[in-house]
Design an enzyme around this catalytic site. Structure first.
Site, PDB file in Angstrom:
ATOM      1  N   ASP A  31      -1.432  -0.692   6.166  1.00 33.59           N
ATOM      2  CA  ASP A  31      -1.530  -0.025   7.468  1.00 33.59           C
ATOM      3  C   ASP A  31      -2.956   0.294   7.900  1.00 33.59           C
ATOM      4  OD1 ASP A  31      -1.810   2.201   5.571  1.00 33.59           O
ATOM      5  OD2 ASP A  31      -1.897   3.340   7.429  1.00 33.59           O
ATOM      6  N   ASP A  51      -0.106   5.126   1.191  1.00 33.11           N
ATOM      7  CA  ASP A  51      -0.341   6.030   2.330  1.00 33.11           C
ATOM      8  C   ASP A  51      -0.230   5.296   3.655  1.00 33.11           C
ATOM      9  OD1 ASP A  51      -1.350   8.834   1.565  1.00 33.11           O
ATOM     10  OD2 ASP A  51      -2.472   7.538   0.195  1.00 33.11           O
ATOM     11  N   ASP A  67       0.867  -1.164   0.000  1.00 36.81           N
ATOM     12  CA  ASP A  67       0.000   0.000   0.000  1.00 36.81           C
ATOM     13  C   ASP A  67       0.920   1.235   0.000  1.00 36.81           C
ATOM     14  OD1 ASP A  67      -2.337   1.662   0.572  1.00 36.81           O
ATOM     15  OD2 ASP A  67      -1.525   1.793   2.610  1.00 36.81           O
TER      16      ASP A  67
END
Ligand SMILES: *[C@@H]1O[C@H](CO)[C@@H](O)[C@H](O)[C@H]1NC(C)=O
Ligand SMILES: *[C@@H]1O[C@H](CO)[C@@H](O)[C@H](O)[C@H]1NC(C)=O
Length: 245
Positions: free
Chosen positions: A187, A27, A25
């Site tokens: 996250d 961000d 991922d």
């Protein structure tokens, strides 16, 4: 709910041998960009008089904004006027891009992991719900354009974005690798759910979201950042198994 991950679960990584790919991922996983999103959105919303002019807090952001597509954010913010929400999101993304260049910092240890991935000749892709211009800007700001070979999967360009598995399945297809030989770094709850639904072990980073929140999405391992000894223990075991095979 237990916050620790069992040894048995961690061993899910050794069954990945021979490892073919790692999916990331962006961000909160490559860089800690959520604080930039948060500050920009808080300011924009306050100016529009959202919530009676009371600034949104980090809980609101974590629960309602983080890891989501702009379409969904617009619907949460202005359920009766999606157009207005979308316009605000557009402005948010524009301001975000201006700030990223100055403020985007890699997650601690990121380049140690990207080097490990390169040294092992693994394929890799970035898989995100962010709009493409943001994703490309963050990756180039972090100096990872060559690392990713332009393999960037955008949620909004798939039939369903995260938390659906589609973006991760698309990445497997693009790289021509098997889910049985790939792991993911994420996250957010939405992102971990997407990875688990696509059938891969997910390493969750506690950059922004607390352990007990991330655990709900069933990560295989939780780490603080890429210097976390738990990560290198698991990768060391994987290496060892690889050498034996
Ligand atoms: C998320 O948004 C909903 C709807 O606006 C709101 O009721 C809820 O309180 C928000 N969550 C947090 C943690 O503020
Ligand atoms: C995909 O990988 C398989 C081996 O895993 C290989 O046989 C096949 O030719 C590859 N396809 C493409 C389009 O590269």
């Amino acid at each position: 709910m237990p916050h620790e991950i069992s040894e048995k679960r961690k061993s899910a990584f050794t069954t990945l041998v021979p490892l073919e790919a790692v999916l990331f991922d962006i961000d909160g996983t490559l860089c800690d960009s959520d604080p930039i999103h948060f500050v920009v959105l808080r300011e924009l919303l306050q100016r529009t008089g959202f919530n009676g002019g009371i600034p949104i807090d980090e809980d609101f952001f974590a629960q309602n904004i983080s890891g989501k597509l702009d379409d969904d954010i617009a619907a949460v913010l202005f359920p009766n006027d999606i157009e207005r929400g979308l316009k605000l999101c557009e402005e948010k993304e524009e301001r975000f891009r201006k700030l990223v260049k100055e403020k985007a910092m890699p997650i601690k240890g990121l380049y140690k992991l990207t080097k490990w991935v390169e040294d092992h000749g693994l394929k890799r892709a970035a898989v995100t719900n962010s709009p493409r211009p943001n994703a490309e800007l963050m990756i180039s700001t972090l100096g990872l354009t060559d690392f990713f070979h332009h393999n960037i999967i955008i949620g909004d360009e798939c039939e369903h974005a995260k938390p659906a598995p589609d973006p991760y399945l698309k990445a497997l297809k693009l790289l021509n690798v098997s889910k049985d030989h790939t792991f993911i770094c994420e996250d957010s709850v939405s992102g971990i759910k997407a990875g688990v639904a696509a059938g891969m072990p997910v390493i969750g980073l506690t950059t922004r979201n607390p352990k007990h929140v991330l655990m709900k999405a069933n990560p295989t391992l939780l780490i603080e950042n890429y210097e976390d000894p738990k990560l290198w223990e698991v990768l060391g075991k994987l290496n060892k198994r690889e050498n034996e095979a």
